[in-house]
Design a protein around this motif. Structure first.
Motif, PDB file in Angstrom:
ATOM      1  N   THR A  59      -3.572   5.668   3.611  1.00 19.78           N
ATOM      2  CA  THR A  59      -2.967   4.735   2.655  1.00 19.78           C
ATOM      3  C   THR A  59      -3.949   4.451   1.520  1.00 19.78           C
ATOM      4  OG1 THR A  59      -3.736   2.772   3.857  1.00 19.78           O
ATOM      5  CG2 THR A  59      -1.545   3.638   4.413  1.00 19.78           C
TER       6      THR A  59
ATOM      7  N   GLU B 215       0.853  -1.181   0.000  1.00 21.26           N
ATOM      8  CA  GLU B 215       0.000   0.000   0.000  1.00 21.26           C
ATOM      9  C   GLU B 215       0.889   1.231   0.000  1.00 21.26           C
ATOM     10  OE1 GLU B 215      -2.826  -0.151   3.204  1.00 21.26           O
ATOM     11  OE2 GLU B 215      -4.112  -1.596   2.141  1.00 21.26           O
TER      12      GLU B 215
ATOM     13  N   SER C 153      -4.406   1.682  -2.024  1.00 25.96           N
ATOM     14  CA  SER C 153      -3.958   0.412  -2.595  1.00 25.96           C
ATOM     15  C   SER C 153      -3.538   0.604  -4.048  1.00 25.96           C
ATOM     16  CB  SER C 153      -5.098  -0.609  -2.519  1.00 25.96           C
ATOM     17  OG  SER C 153      -6.192  -0.164  -3.323  1.00 25.96           O
TER      18      SER C 153
END
Length: 439
Positions: free
Chosen positions: A141, A131, A143
């Motif tokens: 964060t 991530e 992905s």
């Protein structure tokens, strides 16, 4: 009975006539399925036009047919493509690129740490998945598939703007080496962008379709895909319209960026020799990098190119002093110099080529077609290297930058039932296939 047969014949004839007149005088329907090439460095979107049978690679608002695979987060917005790439130097920690290297992939901690060391943004390990940590007005964060979704969303909007109709369905390409998990996560990225994926097609197969090889009698096809950041070589066996990937090899740390970097190192040293210091300001570094990239592209056509850049040349000790008046750095770069700077890198291209031939139990002479994919295969020295090795010229009838998206767009037309009908490429899965990687 004869009257009934005659009536049926008349109805069929009328339907054919109506179809013919419709094709001649009515505007063809708009494509509803788009083809997507989500590349490591650049990505593109294309459509197959019913009626004409032409593939259109859709350009952005500036007329560019591919966009950088970069996404940048600012305090107020999320930018994708060229706007994001322009922030790579001024907002490096929040500008994510090369996300395709991480999508759907499981890492052990050491491997992820090694892979992420080359990037200015922070990559963290979430139970084996990568991530990216973003810090704007708060820290969060995202992905790899989210990064992919922003790029796919931008391309979807480009297509909708050009076609004037909503787009909800697509065909997407992936590297032949992608396993089931990586393919599923790529589809998930498309779903996040509001797209239903009708089919996932391997990039080498898409490239072969762009060259029309799904419609001609060839058996052994070698696909050399050299883009901005990776080299992939695939050996395809083709019978009828069916493709089997027999062997794969490559180098995931070799591409156009490396050739540019060699040229950047050379010009930076020339600046130091001429002016006594190297570029320090981010703006200067960015300008020099852009000038070097432009020179590299010009050298594919011309024997020489000029780098001309205004630089302020602050050193680390002078960052608090007033800005100096800019100096003008000029240098003529010849193709011969460019080739000498990169000759060792160019030679690395042959290693995976030899490997796929060995694993496919083929001699050089057994290859029917050599297909070039990726912008870096335009470099004359690379083309000569490949042609000298095989003793024949590679197929260069398709723009290598757009080969994959062209093939994916053809497959999108097939999935959308577009006229004129095309022969669909059927891929035979090779469950035991493993990619040999050089670095």
């Amino acid at each position: 009975m004869a009257g009934e047969v005659s009536m049926i014949g008349s109805v069929i004839l009328a339907l054919f006539l109506a179809g013919y007149l419709g094709q001649q005088y009515l505007p063809p329907p708009k494509p509803r399925v788009i083809g997507l090439d989500l590349g490591t460095t650049f990505c593109s979107v294309g459509v197959f036009h019913p009626g004409s049978g032409q593939v259109e690679v859709i350009a952005d608002e500036e007329g560019r047919k591919s966009i950088p695979s970069a996404v940048s987060f600012t305090l107020t917005e999320v930018l994708a493509g060229h706007q994001a790439a322009d922030l790579a130097d001024s907002n490096p920690q929040n500008t994510i690129y090369d996300a395709k290297r991480f999508i759907g992939k499981k890492f052990d901690p050491d491997a992820l740490e090694q892979e992420s060391a080359r990037y200015p943004f922070k990559v963290i390990n979430n139970n084996g998945s990568a991530e990216f940590e973003i810090s704007t007005n708060h820290t969060f964060t995202v992905s790899p598939e989210f990064i992919g979704s922003r790029l796919l969303l931008k391309m979807r909007k480009m297509a909708e703007l050009q076609l004037g109709v909503p787009v909800q369905k697509a065909v997407i390409s992936v590297p032949a080496e992608f396993d089931e998990r990586q393919r599923n996560y790529t589809v998930r990225a498309a779903n996040l962008a509001g797209l239903e994926i009708l089919r996932v097609i391997n990039e080498p197969t898409a490239a072969a379709m762009a060259y029309g090889l799904h419609k001609v009698d060839v058996f052994n096809v070698l696909v050399v895909d050299l883009g901005g950041g990776t080299l992939d070589v695939s050996l395809l066996n083709k019978q009828g319209g069916m493709f089997l990937t027999r062997a794969m090899a490559g180098n995931n740390k070799l591409g156009g960026q490396d050739f540019t970097q060699r040229l950047l190192q050379y010009t930076t040293e020339r600046v130091r020799q001429e002016f006594g210091s190297t570029p320090f300001l981010k703006e200067d570094v960015q300008r020099l990098r852009q000038a070097v990239e432009a020179a590299k592209l010009n050298l594919t056509i011309h024997p020489s190119a000029t780098v001309r850049v205004p630089l302020h040349l602050h050193s680390a000790e002078q960052t608090d002093s007033p800005k100096r008046s800019p100096v003008l750095f000029q240098a003529v770069i010849t193709r011969q110099l460019f080739e000498e700077l990169n000759e060792d890198l160019f030679q690395k291209i042959l290693a995976p080529v030899k490997t796929v031939l060995a694993e496919g139990h083929l001699e050089k002479e057994d290859v029917d077609e050599i297909v070039l994919v990726g912008g870096s295969t335009r470099i004359p020295r690379i083309r000569k290297l490949i042609s000298d090795f095989f003793g024949k010229e590679p197929n260069t009838s398709v723009d290598p930058d757009l080969a994959v998206v062209t093939g994916v767009a053809i497959q999108a037309g097939i999935m959308g039932g577009s006229w004129p009908l095309q022969v669909s490429a059927i891929e035979i899965p090779n469950r035991h296939l493993r990619k040999t990687n050089f670095s």
